[in-house]
Enzyme design. Structure first.
Site, PDB file in Angstrom:
ATOM      1  N   ARG A  98       7.623  15.444  -6.946  1.00  0.00           N
ATOM      2  CA  ARG A  98       8.313  15.624  -8.228  1.00  0.00           C
ATOM      3  C   ARG A  98       9.255  16.816  -8.124  1.00  0.00           C
ATOM      4  NH1 ARG A  98       6.954  11.319  -8.642  1.00  0.00           N
ATOM      5  NH2 ARG A  98       5.687  10.266 -10.214  1.00  0.00           N
ATOM      6  N   ASP A 136       5.046  -1.590   2.263  1.00  0.00           N
ATOM      7  CA  ASP A 136       3.744  -1.014   1.904  1.00  0.00           C
ATOM      8  C   ASP A 136       2.780  -2.142   1.529  1.00  0.00           C
ATOM      9  OD1 ASP A 136       1.779   0.760   1.249  1.00  0.00           O
ATOM     10  OD2 ASP A 136       2.733   1.510  -0.578  1.00  0.00           O
ATOM     11  N   ARG A 190       9.836   7.030  -9.356  1.00  0.00           N
ATOM     12  CA  ARG A 190      10.364   7.152 -10.720  1.00  0.00           C
ATOM     13  C   ARG A 190      11.295   8.330 -10.987  1.00  0.00           C
ATOM     14  NH1 ARG A 190       4.496   6.287 -12.945  1.00  0.00           N
ATOM     15  NH2 ARG A 190       4.186   7.309 -10.929  1.00  0.00           N
ATOM     16  N   ASP A 231       9.738   0.396  -6.960  1.00  0.00           N
ATOM     17  CA  ASP A 231       8.678  -0.206  -7.780  1.00  0.00           C
ATOM     18  C   ASP A 231       9.315  -0.794  -9.028  1.00  0.00           C
ATOM     19  OD1 ASP A 231       6.687   0.583  -5.972  1.00  0.00           O
ATOM     20  OD2 ASP A 231       6.599   2.583  -6.859  1.00  0.00           O
ATOM     21  N   LYS A 236      11.124   1.969   0.086  1.00  0.00           N
ATOM     22  CA  LYS A 236       9.757   1.443   0.188  1.00  0.00           C
ATOM     23  C   LYS A 236       9.646   0.226  -0.721  1.00  0.00           C
ATOM     24  CE  LYS A 236       5.760   3.258  -1.673  1.00  0.00           C
ATOM     25  NZ  LYS A 236       4.874   2.208  -2.188  1.00  0.00           N
ATOM     26  N   THR A 266      -6.135   7.516  -2.610  1.00  0.00           N
ATOM     27  CA  THR A 266      -6.221   8.762  -3.393  1.00  0.00           C
ATOM     28  C   THR A 266      -6.868   8.520  -4.762  1.00  0.00           C
ATOM     29  OG1 THR A 266      -3.926   8.397  -3.988  1.00  0.00           O
ATOM     30  CG2 THR A 266      -4.344  10.062  -2.315  1.00  0.00           C
ATOM     31  N   LYS A 289      -0.439  -2.460   2.950  1.00  0.00           N
ATOM     32  CA  LYS A 289      -1.839  -2.031   3.135  1.00  0.00           C
ATOM     33  C   LYS A 289      -2.699  -3.169   3.672  1.00  0.00           C
ATOM     34  CE  LYS A 289      -1.625   1.639  -0.337  1.00  0.00           C
ATOM     35  NZ  LYS A 289      -0.296   1.388  -0.941  1.00  0.00           N
ATOM     36  N   LEU A 290      -2.340  -3.644   4.862  1.00  0.00           N
ATOM     37  CA  LEU A 290      -3.055  -4.779   5.462  1.00  0.00           C
ATOM     38  C   LEU A 290      -4.497  -4.415   5.792  1.00  0.00           C
ATOM     39  CD1 LEU A 290      -0.538  -6.272   8.098  1.00  0.00           C
ATOM     40  CD2 LEU A 290      -0.800  -6.859   5.678  1.00  0.00           C
ATOM     41  N   HIS A 291      -5.390  -5.380   5.618  1.00  0.00           N
ATOM     42  CA  HIS A 291      -6.783  -5.215   6.045  1.00  0.00           C
ATOM     43  C   HIS A 291      -7.412  -6.604   6.101  1.00  0.00           C
ATOM     44  CE1 HIS A 291     -10.463  -3.364   6.980  1.00  0.00           C
ATOM     45  NE2 HIS A 291     -11.039  -3.474   5.797  1.00  0.00           N
ATOM     46  N   ASP A 292      -7.715  -7.089   7.318  1.00  0.00           N
ATOM     47  CA  ASP A 292      -8.263  -8.440   7.469  1.00  0.00           C
ATOM     48  C   ASP A 292      -8.895  -8.501   8.859  1.00  0.00           C
ATOM     49  OD1 ASP A 292      -8.613 -11.319   7.310  1.00  0.00           O
ATOM     50  OD2 ASP A 292      -6.962 -11.355   5.870  1.00  0.00           O
ATOM     51  N   ILE A 293      -9.295  -9.694   9.303  1.00  0.00           N
ATOM     52  CA  ILE A 293      -9.846  -9.795  10.656  1.00  0.00           C
ATOM     53  C   ILE A 293      -8.723  -9.499  11.665  1.00  0.00           C
ATOM     54  CG2 ILE A 293     -11.697 -11.404  10.049  1.00  0.00           C
ATOM     55  CD1 ILE A 293      -9.949 -13.651  11.304  1.00  0.00           C
ATOM     56  N   PRO A 294      -9.085  -8.995  12.860  1.00  0.00           N
ATOM     57  CA  PRO A 294      -8.049  -8.550  13.809  1.00  0.00           C
ATOM     58  C   PRO A 294      -6.959  -9.587  14.097  1.00  0.00           C
ATOM     59  CG  PRO A 294     -10.199  -7.819  14.547  1.00  0.00           C
ATOM     60  CD  PRO A 294     -10.443  -8.690  13.346  1.00  0.00           C
ATOM     61  N   ASN A 295      -7.336 -10.852  14.280  1.00  0.00           N
ATOM     62  CA  ASN A 295      -6.317 -11.867  14.606  1.00  0.00           C
ATOM     63  C   ASN A 295      -5.272 -11.964  13.495  1.00  0.00           C
ATOM     64  OD1 ASN A 295      -5.296 -14.207  16.188  1.00  0.00           O
ATOM     65  ND2 ASN A 295      -5.876 -15.302  14.319  1.00  0.00           N
ATOM     66  N   THR A 296      -5.726 -11.951  12.242  1.00  0.00           N
ATOM     67  CA  THR A 296      -4.804 -12.086  11.110  1.00  0.00           C
ATOM     68  C   THR A 296      -3.914 -10.847  10.995  1.00  0.00           C
ATOM     69  OG1 THR A 296      -6.471 -13.417  10.016  1.00  0.00           O
ATOM     70  CG2 THR A 296      -4.712 -12.556   8.623  1.00  0.00           C
TER      71      THR A 296
HETATM   72  O1  C5P Z   1       7.131   6.862  -8.946  1.00  0.00           O
HETATM   73  P1  C5P Z   1       6.386   7.696  -7.937  1.00  0.00           P
HETATM   74  O2  C5P Z   1       7.240   8.768  -7.283  1.00  0.00           O
HETATM   75  O3  C5P Z   1       5.076   8.240  -8.492  1.00  0.00           O
HETATM   76  O4  C5P Z   1       6.035   6.638  -6.781  1.00  0.00           O
HETATM   77  C1  C5P Z   1       5.205   6.945  -5.709  1.00  0.00           C
HETATM   78  C2  C5P Z   1       5.037   5.738  -4.826  1.00  0.00           C
HETATM   79  O5  C5P Z   1       4.072   6.059  -3.825  1.00  0.00           O
HETATM   80  C3  C5P Z   1       4.501   4.503  -5.538  1.00  0.00           C
HETATM   81  O6  C5P Z   1       5.055   3.357  -4.879  1.00  0.00           O
HETATM   82  C4  C5P Z   1       3.016   4.563  -5.324  1.00  0.00           C
HETATM   83  O7  C5P Z   1       2.400   3.311  -5.329  1.00  0.00           O
HETATM   84  C5  C5P Z   1       2.950   5.190  -3.918  1.00  0.00           C
HETATM   85  N1  C5P Z   1       1.687   5.863  -3.625  1.00  0.00           N
HETATM   86  C6  C5P Z   1       1.196   6.921  -4.383  1.00  0.00           C
HETATM   87  N2  C5P Z   1       0.021   7.513  -4.050  1.00  0.00           N
HETATM   88  C7  C5P Z   1      -0.674   7.091  -3.002  1.00  0.00           C
HETATM   89  C8  C5P Z   1      -0.218   6.046  -2.215  1.00  0.00           C
HETATM   90  C9  C5P Z   1       0.992   5.443  -2.560  1.00  0.00           C
HETATM   91  O8  C5P Z   1       1.836   7.334  -5.340  1.00  0.00           O
HETATM   92  N3  C5P Z   1      -1.789   7.700  -2.678  1.00  0.00           N
END
Ligand code: C5P
Length: 234
Positions: A180, A64, A210, A15, A37, A119, A66-73
């Protein structure tokens, strides 16, 4: 649990604001990291070439989007992602979208991951959006549908992993962010687990950003996370 090397279970979230920053981080991490990622921030900053580059250098990439569209796309977009050489692609866990992504990946090695309920949503957000189910029930409902449709895995918060494993069994891979290592800053993550705790709860892959990318010595933190995964696997 499937036979995946401990190091390949750690997915480092790039990120970062630019491809140059991402490339510098990849160089610094060297052989310590095998799986990255790449999310929308980096993709919209020209990161798609990085997917190709990493894949051809033997690294795995979780795209990452997170696709969401009509099935063909969704089907055609998934085919293009498979062409890039990515290993994981996220789609929202709506039946039409999941079926289209499974069709689009075809026989390629690309694996489709479902995002059940973001989440950042709680029960009141679902009511506001017109749902009559709470988060817990909707997550379980979509997980069962994902399994029936042939999705390869689900993204979950660490605290959902054990319950989901009990609900769907070993068929789907469970991938969790919110990781963490002991003593690391939580940042904006509220529900966190250490790498060892998440693996013990039944996670197959951990997404960690991070704590590694903002560390003074990212490589040593990455190696410590892998050691913790190895110990938890026993
Ligand atoms: O820096 P950190 O360890 O918090 O990064 C977590 C990664 O996981 C980020 O790319 C964040 O967008 C992703 N993510 C998340 N919680 C979710 C879905 C994805 O932290 N529910």
């Amino acid at each position: 649990m499937s036979k995946i090397e401990p190091r390949d279970r750690m997915i480092v979230a790039l990120d970062l604001p630019s491809v140059d920053d991402a490339q510098a981080m990849i160089k610094q991490l060297g052989d310590s990291v095998t799986f990255y990622k790449i999310g929308m921030e980096l993709v919209y900053a020209g990161g798609l070439d990085l997917v190709r580059q990493l894949s051809s250098n033997g690294k795995k990439v979780f795209l990452d989007l997170k696709l969401h569209d009509i099935p063909n796309t969704v089907e055609k977009a998934t085919q293009r992602v498979a062409d890039l050489g990515a290993t994981f692609l996220t789609v929202h866990a709506f039946p039409q979208t999941m079926k289209a992504a499974v069709k689009g990946k075809g026989l390629s090695p690309l694996q489709i991951l479902g995002v059940t309920v973001m989440t950042s949503y709680d029960d009141s957000d679902l009511i506001e959006a017109g749902y009559s189910m709470g988060v817990r029930d909707l997550v379980a409902h979509r997980a069962r549908q994902a399994k029936a449709i042939g999705i390869n895995g689900l993204i979950l918060s660490p605290e959902e992993v054990a319950g989901m494993r009990a609900l769907i069994g070993p068929a789907l891979q469970l991938i969790t962010p919110g990781i963490r290592p002991k003593g690391a800053e939580k940042g904006d993550q509220k529900r966190v687990m250490t790498p060892g705790e998440a693996i013990t709860a039944g996670a197959d892959y951990l997404v960690i950003g991070r704590p590694i990318t903002s560390a003074t010595d990212p490589k040593s933190i990455a190696d410590a996370v892998v050691d913790e995964i190895s110990s938890a696997l026993g």
